[in-house]
Design a protein around this motif. Structure first.
Motif, short mmCIF file in Angstrom:
data_model
loop_
_atom_site.label_atom_id
_atom_site.label_comp_id
_atom_site.label_asym_id
_atom_site.label_seq_id
_atom_site.Cartn_x
_atom_site.Cartn_y
_atom_site.Cartn_z
N SER A 143 -72.12 -14.02 9.00
CA SER A 143 -70.91 -13.88 7.95
C SER A 143 -70.78 -14.94 7.02
N GLY A 144 -72.13 -15.07 6.05
CA GLY A 144 -72.84 -15.47 4.79
C GLY A 144 -73.87 -16.89 5.14
N CYS A 145 -74.12 -17.28 6.57
CA CYS A 145 -75.22 -17.66 6.79
C CYS A 145 -74.21 -19.30 6.66
N ILE A 146 -73.22 -19.32 7.26
CA ILE A 146 -72.61 -20.66 6.79
C ILE A 146 -72.67 -21.78 7.63
N ASN A 177 -77.39 -18.11 0.92
CA ASN A 177 -77.22 -18.79 2.23
C ASN A 177 -78.02 -18.69 2.77
N GLN A 178 -79.16 -19.93 3.39
CA GLN A 178 -80.44 -19.99 4.19
C GLN A 178 -80.43 -21.25 5.22
N PHE A 179 -81.04 -20.39 6.31
CA PHE A 179 -80.74 -21.49 7.32
C PHE A 179 -81.81 -21.21 8.03
N GLY A 180 -83.33 -21.65 7.96
CA GLY A 180 -84.59 -21.81 7.92
C GLY A 180 -84.86 -20.12 8.04
N PRO A 181 -85.40 -19.67 8.59
CA PRO A 181 -86.27 -17.66 8.73
C PRO A 181 -84.99 -16.74 8.24
N VAL A 182 -83.60 -16.87 7.93
CA VAL A 182 -82.86 -16.28 8.40
C VAL A 182 -81.92 -16.44 7.10
N PHE A 183 -81.10 -15.61 6.14
CA PHE A 183 -80.71 -16.14 5.77
C PHE A 183 -79.58 -14.34 4.78
N HIS A 184 -78.77 -14.64 3.78
CA HIS A 184 -77.67 -13.99 3.62
C HIS A 184 -77.25 -13.98 2.29
N THR A 192 -71.34 -12.09 -5.68
CA THR A 192 -70.39 -13.04 -6.00
C THR A 192 -70.17 -13.59 -7.16
N ALA A 193 -68.94 -14.09 -7.38
CA ALA A 193 -68.14 -14.53 -8.74
C ALA A 193 -67.89 -16.41 -8.43
N GLU A 194 -68.23 -16.05 -7.30
CA GLU A 194 -68.06 -17.48 -5.81
C GLU A 194 -68.83 -19.03 -6.55
N GLU A 195 -69.13 -19.70 -6.78
CA GLU A 195 -69.54 -20.84 -6.85
C GLU A 195 -71.12 -21.44 -5.40
N ARG A 196 -69.46 -21.37 -4.25
CA ARG A 196 -70.07 -21.39 -3.36
C ARG A 196 -69.72 -21.02 -2.27
N VAL A 197 -70.54 -20.66 -1.10
CA VAL A 197 -69.60 -19.36 -0.10
C VAL A 197 -70.11 -20.83 1.51
N ASP A 198 -69.04 -21.28 0.93
CA ASP A 198 -69.35 -22.16 2.83
C ASP A 198 -67.90 -22.47 3.65
N ASN A 199 -67.29 -21.18 3.46
CA ASN A 199 -66.69 -20.59 4.41
C ASN A 199 -66.32 -19.48 4.51
N PHE A 200 -65.52 -18.45 5.51
CA PHE A 200 -64.79 -17.52 5.65
C PHE A 200 -64.32 -16.97 4.58
#
Length: 441
Positions: A226-229, A366-373, A377-385
């Protein structure tokens, strides 16, 4: 220049398959691929070839397990040697001992290990162990996390390549878990408490109020599906402190992140010590194997028979040989492959961000090591569900279809994986394909 990709043979085989195989595919996820579920001829390294002769750079990687890419020589050789001695015995063998020992050496929280066949099975066992250990029943889980598809944990899920109960799965405001599929027992979810993730104060209030009933908190370390949050600073540490104080088992579901983020998993990366951890996917490099690992005082419930652990193929020779070969590659030269994977993934992520900007597409990676999403989106950032659910899933599905026509295989929900064999040329070709695909959207 864009190649003309045809899918006639895949279409023919799909229609033939539907006559005998329910839905024409072996997993519901695969039915969502457009314009048709692909049928594969062969695969090696980072490339996959379908029955129409089309070749693709593969970032789906079998939905995550293929951390070594396709047909890695070390994995093929190990499995071949094991097959010559017999695929499964229903009896014990050295591979079980060796793999269990390796897992206790590599995973920081692992004092003892139980082997199983899939991520879903590992989660089922972890939850049973937690309930038996605490003599309590309730489970706390979080919106947007995925823990397999068993009746007791599978809730409505916001994925464009699954079929949720609503258009975007279950809304974050809902606290009553909704079944994730038709035919699922709603009673089985009656002991689940569903919370928003990354809200430490609500978590604390819930755990303190329900400490006499809550057996376990299960969480992904990162919301990969769900977004690599990422977790907020201190959030997982607070979860660990609360569960320890209140006598609640903390289970970290690392079926995706285990051995993909690093050799010690995400809990090693974050310096956490959950009571139990589940691992799968990357562990077997493409062969079905999973495990539950954790505190010996909990795992010993298997030793004395308080909790049963069944599975005809648990710890079979093929699974253990594949896992050991995969771990050998990942741990060689001090785990040097992780540096390479992270570098390639970083270049790819930046290239995709640049491509979106060049083509005037609003989006986030959004990236976490070798996996990303990746998402539009028009959102400035995606940091929650909640912000993740505002993405344009339809636009990304179209992008994935256009990328297929450009020779790049993606999962339609936006989740990308990078393997140890992806290289700079793959990145160059992929970024160029992404620019062309977005220009045609």
């Amino acid at each position: 220049m864009t190649m003309t990709y045809q899918y006639e043979q895949s279409k023919i085989k799909f229609e033939a398959s539907r006559k005998y195989l329910a839905q024409g595919v072996a997993s519901s996820l695969r039915a969502a691929m457009k314009p048709v579920p692909l049928f594969v001829e062969s695969a090696s390294g980072s490339r996959l070839r379908d029955v129409d002769g089309n070749e693709y750079i593969d970032y789906m990687l079998g939905y995550g397990p293929l951390i070594l890419g396709h047909s890695h020589p070390a994995l093929v050789e190990s499995v071949h040697e094991a097959m010559l001695k017999g695929s499964t015995y229903g009896l014990q063998h050295d591979g079980e001992i060796t793999l269990a020992r390796r897992l206790t050496e590599l995973l920081p929280c692992a004092e003892s290990v139980a082997l199983s066949g899939s991520g879903t099975e590992a989660v089922m066992l972890a939850l049973r162990l937690a309930r038996a250990y605490t003599a309590k029943r309730k489970i706390v889980r979080f919106h947007g996390h995925y823990h397999g598809w068993s009746d007791t944990i599978f809730t409505s899920f916001p994925s464009s390549d699954m079929k949720p109960s609503g258009a975007q799965g279950q809304a974050q405001a809902e606290t009553r878990p909704l079944p994730g599929t038709g035919g699922q027992s709603e009673i089985a979810l009656s002991e689940v408490i569903l919370l928003p993730w990354n809200d430490p104060d609500l978590l604390e209030r819930t755990l303190r109020a329900g400490k006499d009933e809550i057996a376990v908190v299960i969480t992904e370390p990162v919301m990969c599906n769900s977004g690599c949050i990422l977790p907020l600073p201190g959030y997982l540490e607070r979860m660990r402190g609360l569960t320890k104080e209140l006598g609640i088992v903390m289970v970290m579901d690392e079926v995706i992140t285990g051995f993909r983020i690093g050799i010690g998993g995400a809990h090693g990366h974050f310096g956490l010590m959950p009571d139990l951890v589940t691992v799968g996917k990357a562990l077997g490099g493409g062969v079905a194997v999973s495990a539950v690992a954790g505190k010996s005082e909990i795992m010993k419930l298997l030793d004395n028979g308080a909790v049963s652990h069944l599975g005809t193929l648990n710890g079979n020779c093929i699974a253990t040989s594949a896992a050991l070969a995969t771990l050998d590659v990942l741990t060689a030269n001090g785990g040097a492959v992780y540096g390479s994977m992270n570098r390639v993934a970083g270049r790819l992520v930046q290239g995709l961000r640049d491509a979106m900007a060049k083509q005037g597409k609003k989006g986030i990676v959004n990236q976490f090591g070798p996996v990303f999403h990746m998402m539009f989106t028009a959102e400035e950032r995606v940091d929650n569900f909640a912000s993740f659910n505002k993405r344009d899933a339809g636009a990304y599905g179209l992008f994935a279809e256009r990328m297929l026509e450009e020779g790049v295989l993606l999962r339609p929900n936006g989740l990308w994986y990078v393997s140890v064999v992806h290289n700079d040329e793959d990145v160059r070709q992929t970024v160029a394909a992404a620019e062309r695909a977005m220009a045609r959207m």
